[in-house]
Write a protein that holds these residues in place. Structure first.
Motif, PDB file in Angstrom:
ATOM      1  N   ALA A  13      42.880  36.605  40.034  1.00 43.53           N
ATOM      2  CA  ALA A  13      42.797  37.914  39.381  1.00 43.53           C
ATOM      3  C   ALA A  13      44.189  38.488  39.136  1.00 43.53           C
ATOM      4  O   ALA A  13      44.471  39.027  38.058  1.00 43.53           O
ATOM      5  CB  ALA A  13      41.975  38.869  40.249  1.00 43.53           C
ATOM      6  N   MET A  14      45.071  38.367  40.108  1.00 45.07           N
ATOM      7  CA  MET A  14      46.433  38.875  39.962  1.00 45.07           C
ATOM      8  C   MET A  14      47.169  38.148  38.839  1.00 45.07           C
ATOM      9  O   MET A  14      47.879  38.772  38.036  1.00 45.07           O
ATOM     10  CB  MET A  14      47.188  38.700  41.282  1.00 45.07           C
ATOM     11  N   THR A  15      46.984  36.842  38.764  1.00 41.94           N
ATOM     12  CA  THR A  15      47.644  36.055  37.724  1.00 41.94           C
ATOM     13  C   THR A  15      47.181  36.484  36.333  1.00 41.94           C
ATOM     14  O   THR A  15      48.000  36.701  35.419  1.00 41.94           O
ATOM     15  CB  THR A  15      47.351  34.558  37.937  1.00 41.94           C
ATOM     16  N   VAL A  16      45.878  36.615  36.165  1.00 43.06           N
ATOM     17  CA  VAL A  16      45.332  37.017  34.869  1.00 43.06           C
ATOM     18  C   VAL A  16      45.788  38.422  34.499  1.00 43.06           C
ATOM     19  O   VAL A  16      46.141  38.700  33.341  1.00 43.06           O
ATOM     20  CB  VAL A  16      43.798  36.917  34.884  1.00 43.06           C
ATOM     21  N   ALA A  17      45.797  39.329  35.469  1.00 39.84           N
ATOM     22  CA  ALA A  17      46.229  40.702  35.199  1.00 39.84           C
ATOM     23  C   ALA A  17      47.685  40.740  34.752  1.00 39.84           C
ATOM     24  O   ALA A  17      48.042  41.428  33.783  1.00 39.84           O
ATOM     25  CB  ALA A  17      46.026  41.566  36.435  1.00 39.84           C
ATOM     26  N   LEU A  18      48.563  39.996  35.424  1.00 39.92           N
ATOM     27  CA  LEU A  18      49.977  39.956  35.032  1.00 39.92           C
ATOM     28  C   LEU A  18      50.152  39.350  33.646  1.00 39.92           C
ATOM     29  O   LEU A  18      50.933  39.846  32.825  1.00 39.92           O
ATOM     30  CB  LEU A  18      50.779  39.159  36.064  1.00 39.92           C
ATOM     31  N   MET A  19      49.430  38.272  33.374  1.00 43.90           N
ATOM     32  CA  MET A  19      49.529  37.634  32.056  1.00 43.90           C
ATOM     33  C   MET A  19      49.072  38.576  30.945  1.00 43.90           C
ATOM     34  O   MET A  19      49.601  38.540  29.830  1.00 43.90           O
ATOM     35  CB  MET A  19      48.675  36.364  32.034  1.00 43.90           C
ATOM     36  N   SER A  20      48.094  39.431  31.258  1.00 42.86           N
ATOM     37  CA  SER A  20      47.544  40.339  30.244  1.00 42.86           C
ATOM     38  C   SER A  20      48.403  41.576  30.044  1.00 42.86           C
ATOM     39  O   SER A  20      48.516  42.090  28.926  1.00 42.86           O
ATOM     40  CB  SER A  20      46.123  40.768  30.650  1.00 42.86           C
ATOM     41  N   LEU A  34      34.604  32.414  50.934  1.00 40.69           N
ATOM     42  CA  LEU A  34      33.919  33.075  49.824  1.00 40.69           C
ATOM     43  C   LEU A  34      34.972  33.513  48.808  1.00 40.69           C
ATOM     44  O   LEU A  34      35.279  34.694  48.666  1.00 40.69           O
ATOM     45  CB  LEU A  34      33.116  34.272  50.337  1.00 40.69           C
ATOM     46  N   ARG A  35      35.514  32.541  48.080  1.00 41.25           N
ATOM     47  CA  ARG A  35      36.657  32.782  47.208  1.00 41.25           C
ATOM     48  C   ARG A  35      36.199  33.284  45.849  1.00 41.25           C
ATOM     49  O   ARG A  35      36.249  32.564  44.830  1.00 41.25           O
ATOM     50  CB  ARG A  35      37.516  31.529  47.085  1.00 41.25           C
ATOM     51  N   ILE A  36      35.753  34.519  45.835  1.00 47.23           N
ATOM     52  CA  ILE A  36      35.337  35.189  44.620  1.00 47.23           C
ATOM     53  C   ILE A  36      35.996  36.561  44.574  1.00 47.23           C
ATOM     54  O   ILE A  36      36.041  37.268  45.595  1.00 47.23           O
ATOM     55  CB  ILE A  36      33.807  35.338  44.556  1.00 47.23           C
ATOM     56  N   GLY A  37      36.505  36.935  43.403  1.00 46.26           N
ATOM     57  CA  GLY A  37      37.090  38.252  43.214  1.00 46.26           C
ATOM     58  C   GLY A  37      36.513  38.923  41.989  1.00 46.26           C
ATOM     59  O   GLY A  37      35.926  38.262  41.116  1.00 46.26           O
ATOM     60  N   TYR A  38      36.670  40.242  41.941  1.00 48.62           N
ATOM     61  CA  TYR A  38      36.258  41.020  40.776  1.00 48.62           C
ATOM     62  C   TYR A  38      37.501  41.668  40.176  1.00 48.62           C
ATOM     63  O   TYR A  38      38.228  42.393  40.863  1.00 48.62           O
ATOM     64  CB  TYR A  38      35.271  42.119  41.174  1.00 48.62           C
ATOM     65  N   LEU A  39      37.758  41.387  38.902  1.00 43.48           N
ATOM     66  CA  LEU A  39      38.876  41.987  38.176  1.00 43.48           C
ATOM     67  C   LEU A  39      38.321  42.938  37.126  1.00 43.48           C
ATOM     68  O   LEU A  39      37.564  42.524  36.252  1.00 43.48           O
ATOM     69  CB  LEU A  39      39.724  40.897  37.506  1.00 43.48           C
ATOM     70  N   LEU A  94      34.684  37.813  36.857  1.00 44.61           N
ATOM     71  CA  LEU A  94      34.627  37.144  38.144  1.00 44.61           C
ATOM     72  C   LEU A  94      35.732  36.106  38.193  1.00 44.61           C
ATOM     73  O   LEU A  94      35.907  35.328  37.242  1.00 44.61           O
ATOM     74  CB  LEU A  94      33.269  36.477  38.363  1.00 44.61           C
ATOM     75  N   THR A  95      36.501  36.094  39.282  1.00 47.91           N
ATOM     76  CA  THR A  95      37.617  35.163  39.419  1.00 47.91           C
ATOM     77  C   THR A  95      37.489  34.406  40.729  1.00 47.91           C
ATOM     78  O   THR A  95      36.756  34.810  41.631  1.00 47.91           O
ATOM     79  CB  THR A  95      38.963  35.915  39.406  1.00 47.91           C
ATOM     80  N   ASN A  96      38.225  33.322  40.828  1.00 45.90           N
ATOM     81  CA  ASN A  96      38.256  32.563  42.078  1.00 45.90           C
ATOM     82  C   ASN A  96      39.222  33.220  43.065  1.00 45.90           C
ATOM     83  O   ASN A  96      40.273  32.683  43.410  1.00 45.90           O
ATOM     84  CB  ASN A  96      38.660  31.110  41.824  1.00 45.90           C
ATOM     85  N   GLY A  97      38.874  34.407  43.503  1.00 43.22           N
ATOM     86  CA  GLY A  97      39.678  35.116  44.478  1.00 43.22           C
ATOM     87  C   GLY A  97      40.727  36.019  43.867  1.00 43.22           C
ATOM     88  O   GLY A  97      40.853  36.144  42.644  1.00 43.22           O
TER      89      GLY A  97
END
Length: 461
Positions: free
Chosen positions: A172-179, A307-312, A165-168
């Motif tokens: 999620a995009m930031t974490v995905a790029l970093m990973s 509703l600033r929640i995202g699913y990664l 669960l991410t804050n939007g």
């Protein structure tokens, strides 16, 4: 009390626009207050020694700008203007500007009422872990289980253990790029792509490579060539109507992109922030290549912005990397907002709001078709925007400036251009960020600018 009147000695050609500008200036200076009634067309024409048609055009221009309202049988009145708050608080739209530049879903009072009720209910039934725990694994097991159900609505089967669960979507995009891509590596994406991807890649020490696109998005051959010649680590895609050009990638193209990524062993980062909103679409690319695809969706563009929640969803081999990078960059999503999202998914509110949004966008696209009947543009029935190519000698900068001077903000294509070889000039226009009346007014300004002579427009402003 002295009633303000235009000064006929300062009118210039074209007279209707000069008159409109005088009245607009008087409104901004407070010389004409909200609710003030303007003289009838004929009286104003007589006082200024103008034709009735000229005065009528001036009044119509001010109605398009949202400064006046015409009431049949009563006359023409100054519309009450929004008071701008004192600094440092800035409103989303300043003064008289109709903001068609920011991508937002359609929102009404209903959305605010639902959030208020959800917050009131949350105050009565807040789980202790949502307020007292620092550990994501303690707070989010139930939320991950409900995320599994929402992702099925989006066309993706994903195990709860792979979901963060991410804050939007941005988090999620930031974490995905970093990973997926270490500093110094290259990430491919659409030649006309995500407007925050360029600065984000720069901050993370990544290089972006824009790839050729068509009406379905990235060309598989372009991706294959890039993999062979550039040595990229990942490809970032927006296959479901959220890209600036509002493209919807077909199932065959999605499978082809997945196969190219598999052949070259690169990661895929899939942005699907419209999620369940887009009807009759193929499964996500993540369904074709789950072993290498970082998939994320969120609620801000389809349910309600707050509703600033995202699913990664992370591939198996990246689950630990995603968890670690999310911890150091965000620690965890905001538990109380996640609680509202989970409850709305469970009781059907989220899906009802998505269905409502789809119908609201249908009306907005009808308005766009009505206001731009002979002007070609790109869109999708569930896109939040249209992509409007510019013809002739118009530059993006000049066109956007002309629109802004007439009270309408639109986004230049340069904001989304990843590849310097992409030469097409265009603007992006949001359909959901204003009321229907303001949208008609804003699109009317755009249509008039497109139909006019750019040289004459420059002289008239």
């Amino acid at each position: 009390m002295t009633i303000w009147r235009p000064d006929p000695t300062t009118l210039r050609r074209p007279a209707y626009l000069s008159l409109a500008d005088q009245i607009a200036h008087a409104i901004s200076e407070g010389k004409l207050e909200g609710g003030a009634r303007l003289p009838p067309h004929r009286r104003m024409a007589y006082e200024l020694d103008l034709s009735v048609q000229t005065v009528s055009r001036a009044y119509e221009e001010l109605i398009r700008r949202g400064l006046l309202s015409g009431e049949t049988g009563r006359g023409t009145f100054v519309r009450p203007q929004r008071r701008e708050p004192d600094p440092p608080y800035l409103p989303e739209r300043l003064g008289e500007v109709i903001d068609l530049s920011i991508l937002k879903p359609v929102c009404e009072t209903m959305h605010l009422d639902l959030m208020k009720k959800a917050l009131a209910r949350l105050a009565e039934t807040l789980p202790p872990s949502a307020a007292l725990s620092f550990r994501p694994n303690v707070v989010f097991p139930r939320h991950r289980a409900m995320a599994v159900e929402w992702l099925k609505v989006c066309g993706l089967d994903a195990p709860a253990a792979n979901i963060s669960l991410t804050n939007g979507a941005t988090a999620a995009m930031t974490v995905a790029l970093m990973s997926a891509a270490p500093p110094g590596s290259t990430v491919a994406t659409e030649a006309i792509g995500h407007h925050t991807l360029t600065p984000l890649a720069s901050y993370l020490g990544l290089t972006l490579q824009g790839l050729a696109i068509d009406q379905e998005g990235i060309l598989p051959d372009a991706l294959d060539s890039c993999c062979r010649n550039t040595g990229i680590r990942a490809v970032f895609i927006q296959p479901s109507a959220i890209s600036p050009t509002a493209t919807l990638m077909g199932a065959e193209r999605r499978e082809a992109i997945a196969e190219v990524a598999r052949q070259h062993d690169i990661a895929i980062i899939e942005s699907d922030i419209l999620g369940a909103l887009v009807e009759n679409r193929p499964p996500p690319v993540a369904a074709f290549a789950p072993e290498r695809t970082f998939y994320f969706t969120s609620f801000t563009k389809t349910v309600v912005p707050g509703l600033r929640i995202g699913y990664l969803v992370a591939p198996d081999r990246y689950v630990a990397a995603v968890a670690n990078r999310h911890l150091v960059s965000n620690w965890m999503a905001t538990p109380m907002v996640a609680e509202i999202a989970t409850r709305w998914v469970a009781d059907g509110t989220a899906l009802e709001l998505v269905d409502w949004q789809r119908e609201a966008l249908r009306k907005r696209h009808q308005i766009a078709a009505q206001m731009l009947p002979d002007i070609p543009f790109l869109s999708h029935p569930q896109s939040l925007h249209i992509w409007l190519p510019l013809s002739g000698e118009r530059t993006e900068e000049t066109f956007v400036s002309h629109a802004r001077l007439q009270g309408v903000a639109i986004a230049p294509g340069a904001s989304f251009r990843i590849s310097p070889d992409e030469k097409g000039r265009a603007v992006r226009i949001s359909l959901g960020s204003t009321t229907e009346e303001e949208l008609r007014t804003g699109l009317g300004v755009v249509a008039n600018l497109l139909r006019g002579d750019p040289e004459h427009l420059l002289l008239a402003i």
